[in-house]
Design a protein around this motif. Structure first.
Motif, PDB file in Angstrom:
ATOM      1  N   THR A 192       0.828  -1.206   0.000  1.00 43.98           N
ATOM      2  CA  THR A 192       0.000   0.000   0.000  1.00 43.98           C
ATOM      3  C   THR A 192       0.861   1.254   0.000  1.00 43.98           C
ATOM      4  OG1 THR A 192      -1.784  -1.151   1.126  1.00 43.98           O
ATOM      5  CG2 THR A 192      -1.837   1.246   1.179  1.00 43.98           C
ATOM      6  N   LEU A 193       1.961   1.237   0.719  1.00 40.65           N
ATOM      7  CA  LEU A 193       2.869   2.391   0.699  1.00 40.65           C
ATOM      8  C   LEU A 193       3.380   2.626  -0.716  1.00 40.65           C
ATOM      9  CD1 LEU A 193       4.972   2.005   3.988  1.00 40.65           C
ATOM     10  CD2 LEU A 193       2.867   3.306   3.598  1.00 40.65           C
ATOM     11  N   GLY A 194       3.696   1.554  -1.423  1.00 40.07           N
ATOM     12  CA  GLY A 194       4.118   1.679  -2.817  1.00 40.07           C
ATOM     13  C   GLY A 194       3.024   2.265  -3.689  1.00 40.07           C
ATOM     14  N   GLU A 195       1.792   1.859  -3.446  1.00 32.76           N
ATOM     15  CA  GLU A 195       0.657   2.398  -4.206  1.00 32.76           C
ATOM     16  C   GLU A 195       0.452   3.876  -3.898  1.00 32.76           C
ATOM     17  OE1 GLU A 195      -2.482   2.612  -6.849  1.00 32.76           O
ATOM     18  OE2 GLU A 195      -0.894   1.128  -6.655  1.00 32.76           O
ATOM     19  N   VAL A 242       7.277   7.407   0.996  1.00 32.57           N
ATOM     20  CA  VAL A 242       6.138   7.260   1.901  1.00 32.57           C
ATOM     21  C   VAL A 242       6.629   6.435   3.080  1.00 32.57           C
ATOM     22  CG1 VAL A 242       3.776   6.448   2.178  1.00 32.57           C
ATOM     23  CG2 VAL A 242       4.515   7.336  -0.043  1.00 32.57           C
ATOM     24  N   THR A 243       6.393   6.943   4.277  1.00 31.02           N
ATOM     25  CA  THR A 243       6.884   6.282   5.492  1.00 31.02           C
ATOM     26  C   THR A 243       5.718   6.049   6.442  1.00 31.02           C
ATOM     27  OG1 THR A 243       8.981   7.444   5.247  1.00 31.02           O
ATOM     28  CG2 THR A 243       8.548   6.445   7.386  1.00 31.02           C
ATOM     29  N   ALA A 244       5.721   4.870   7.070  1.00 29.99           N
ATOM     30  CA  ALA A 244       4.685   4.531   8.053  1.00 29.99           C
ATOM     31  C   ALA A 244       5.351   4.190   9.377  1.00 29.99           C
ATOM     32  CB  ALA A 244       3.868   3.351   7.561  1.00 29.99           C
ATOM     33  N   ALA A 245       4.711   4.614  10.442  1.00 34.09           N
ATOM     34  CA  ALA A 245       5.162   4.269  11.794  1.00 34.09           C
ATOM     35  C   ALA A 245       3.995   3.628  12.518  1.00 34.09           C
ATOM     36  CB  ALA A 245       5.634   5.511  12.536  1.00 34.09           C
ATOM     37  N   THR A 246       4.257   2.458  13.086  1.00 33.33           N
ATOM     38  CA  THR A 246       3.234   1.746  13.849  1.00 33.33           C
ATOM     39  C   THR A 246       3.639   1.733  15.309  1.00 33.33           C
ATOM     40  OG1 THR A 246       2.885   0.316  11.931  1.00 33.33           O
ATOM     41  CG2 THR A 246       1.910  -0.395  14.013  1.00 33.33           C
ATOM     42  N   TRP A 247       2.787   2.320  16.160  1.00 35.65           N
ATOM     43  CA  TRP A 247       3.041   2.338  17.595  1.00 35.65           C
ATOM     44  C   TRP A 247       2.303   1.164  18.219  1.00 35.65           C
ATOM     45  CZ3 TRP A 247       2.541   6.726  14.716  1.00 35.65           C
ATOM     46  CH2 TRP A 247       3.585   7.653  14.810  1.00 35.65           C
ATOM     47  N   THR A 248       3.054   0.188  18.687  1.00 31.77           N
ATOM     48  CA  THR A 248       2.450  -1.003  19.275  1.00 31.77           C
ATOM     49  C   THR A 248       2.489  -0.966  20.790  1.00 31.77           C
ATOM     50  OG1 THR A 248       4.557  -2.160  19.089  1.00 31.77           O
ATOM     51  CG2 THR A 248       2.994  -2.450  17.288  1.00 31.77           C
ATOM     52  N   GLY A 249       3.133  -0.002  21.333  1.00 29.94           N
ATOM     53  CA  GLY A 249       3.218   0.155  22.783  1.00 29.94           C
ATOM     54  C   GLY A 249       3.575   1.594  23.064  1.00 29.94           C
ATOM     55  N   ALA A 250       3.852   1.899  24.313  1.00 28.71           N
ATOM     56  CA  ALA A 250       4.159   3.270  24.704  1.00 28.71           C
ATOM     57  C   ALA A 250       5.319   3.834  23.885  1.00 28.71           C
ATOM     58  CB  ALA A 250       4.469   3.332  26.192  1.00 28.71           C
ATOM     59  N   GLU A 251       6.387   3.102  23.775  1.00 29.47           N
ATOM     60  CA  GLU A 251       7.550   3.587  23.039  1.00 29.47           C
ATOM     61  C   GLU A 251       8.015   2.614  21.958  1.00 29.47           C
ATOM     62  OE1 GLU A 251       8.786   6.681  23.249  1.00 29.47           O
ATOM     63  OE2 GLU A 251       7.169   7.040  24.671  1.00 29.47           O
ATOM     64  N   GLN A 252       7.221   1.619  21.659  1.00 34.41           N
ATOM     65  CA  GLN A 252       7.589   0.655  20.624  1.00 34.41           C
ATOM     66  C   GLN A 252       7.051   1.133  19.281  1.00 34.41           C
ATOM     67  OE1 GLN A 252       5.763  -2.793  22.429  1.00 34.41           O
ATOM     68  NE2 GLN A 252       7.786  -3.652  22.845  1.00 34.41           N
ATOM     69  N   VAL A 253       7.975   1.425  18.350  1.00 33.76           N
ATOM     70  CA  VAL A 253       7.598   1.939  17.041  1.00 33.76           C
ATOM     71  C   VAL A 253       8.273   1.094  15.972  1.00 33.76           C
ATOM     72  CG1 VAL A 253       7.554   3.955  15.530  1.00 33.76           C
ATOM     73  CG2 VAL A 253       7.536   4.273  18.008  1.00 33.76           C
ATOM     74  N   THR A 254       7.468   0.648  15.008  1.00 34.23           N
ATOM     75  CA  THR A 254       7.992  -0.075  13.856  1.00 34.23           C
ATOM     76  C   THR A 254       7.873   0.839  12.654  1.00 34.23           C
ATOM     77  OG1 THR A 254       7.205  -2.153  14.780  1.00 34.23           O
ATOM     78  CG2 THR A 254       7.747  -2.141  12.441  1.00 34.23           C
ATOM     79  N   GLY A 265       0.607   5.660  11.612  1.00 33.19           N
ATOM     80  CA  GLY A 265       0.692   6.972  10.983  1.00 33.19           C
ATOM     81  C   GLY A 265       1.447   6.841   9.677  1.00 33.19           C
ATOM     82  N   ILE A 266       0.927   7.440   8.625  1.00 38.08           N
ATOM     83  CA  ILE A 266       1.563   7.395   7.302  1.00 38.08           C
ATOM     84  C   ILE A 266       1.872   8.818   6.874  1.00 38.08           C
ATOM     85  CG2 ILE A 266       1.260   6.806   4.870  1.00 38.08           C
ATOM     86  CD1 ILE A 266      -0.596   4.550   5.751  1.00 38.08           C
ATOM     87  N   TRP A 267       3.111   9.047   6.439  1.00 37.06           N
ATOM     88  CA  TRP A 267       3.541  10.365   5.962  1.00 37.06           C
ATOM     89  C   TRP A 267       3.987  10.237   4.512  1.00 37.06           C
ATOM     90  CZ3 TRP A 267       2.576  14.949   7.685  1.00 37.06           C
ATOM     91  CH2 TRP A 267       3.236  16.046   7.111  1.00 37.06           C
TER      92      TRP A 267
END
Length: 178
Positions: free
Chosen positions: A67-70, A80-92, A144-146
């Motif tokens: 989807t980021l490629g699209e 296009v960059t995405a950040a996934t917050w799975t915990g308080a400070e855990q970001v993928t 979040g997607i930027w």
């Protein structure tokens, strides 16, 4: 691109005519604004592409990456960059460019992505000209997607609608794949 930065699409046609008085050849041009038609076709193509992404993706990570490629293709974005917050400070972090750890991202990009955490769901937000973001639910947390649109490129109302629509489908696809 108009002076105010808004992008419009036009269709032009040209015909050769002869003047009745002296028979001289003239070229007459007609331009028609086809912006609405262009965006309708773009929406339909984006939804078809999202259907393809959902049908062939085997995991939530693959759905996100495709989807980021699209999104990059749709907006002719640099990255296009995405950040996934799975915990308080855990970001993928996932990106169409070099995926990096959260701490390795440029400060401005980190700030833009972090700012999305407080935004309403599926409501596009424009940063400085040249950037846009959106927040959505991820099965493991908040996503979040930027989109780095390019300098001077503004997020139009049609862009906002398309981004919300595509990311709504992304949210559904992530939940199915997860």
């Amino acid at each position: 691109v108009r002076r105010d930065g808004q992008r419009i699409w036009v269709s032009g046609s040209f015909n050769e005519v002869r003047t009745p008085e002296d028979g001289r050849r003239r070229v007459v041009g007609t331009f028609r604004d086809v912006t609405a038609e262009h965006y309708a076709v773009q929406r339909e193509a984006a939804l078809a592409a999202m259907g393809l992404v959902v049908s062939r993706a085997g995991s939530a990570a693959q759905v996100l990456q495709e989807t980021l490629g699209e999104l990059r293709r749709l907006w002719r974005a640099r990255e296009v960059t995405a950040a996934t917050w799975t915990g308080a400070e855990q970001v993928t972090v996932t990106s169409t460019g070099q995926a990096a750890a959260w701490a390795a991202l440029p400060g401005a990009l980190r700030d833009a992505l972090a700012g999305l955490r407080d935004q309403p769901l599926l409501t596009p937000t424009a940063g400085a000209p040249g950037g846009a973001g959106i927040r959505l639910e991820h099965p493991a947390g908040t996503l979040g997607i930027w989109i780095e649109l390019g300098s001077g490129r503004l997020l139009t109302a049609e862009d906002r609608t398309l981004l919300s629509l595509v990311c709504g489908y992304l949210g559904q696809a992530l939940h199915r794949a997860y």
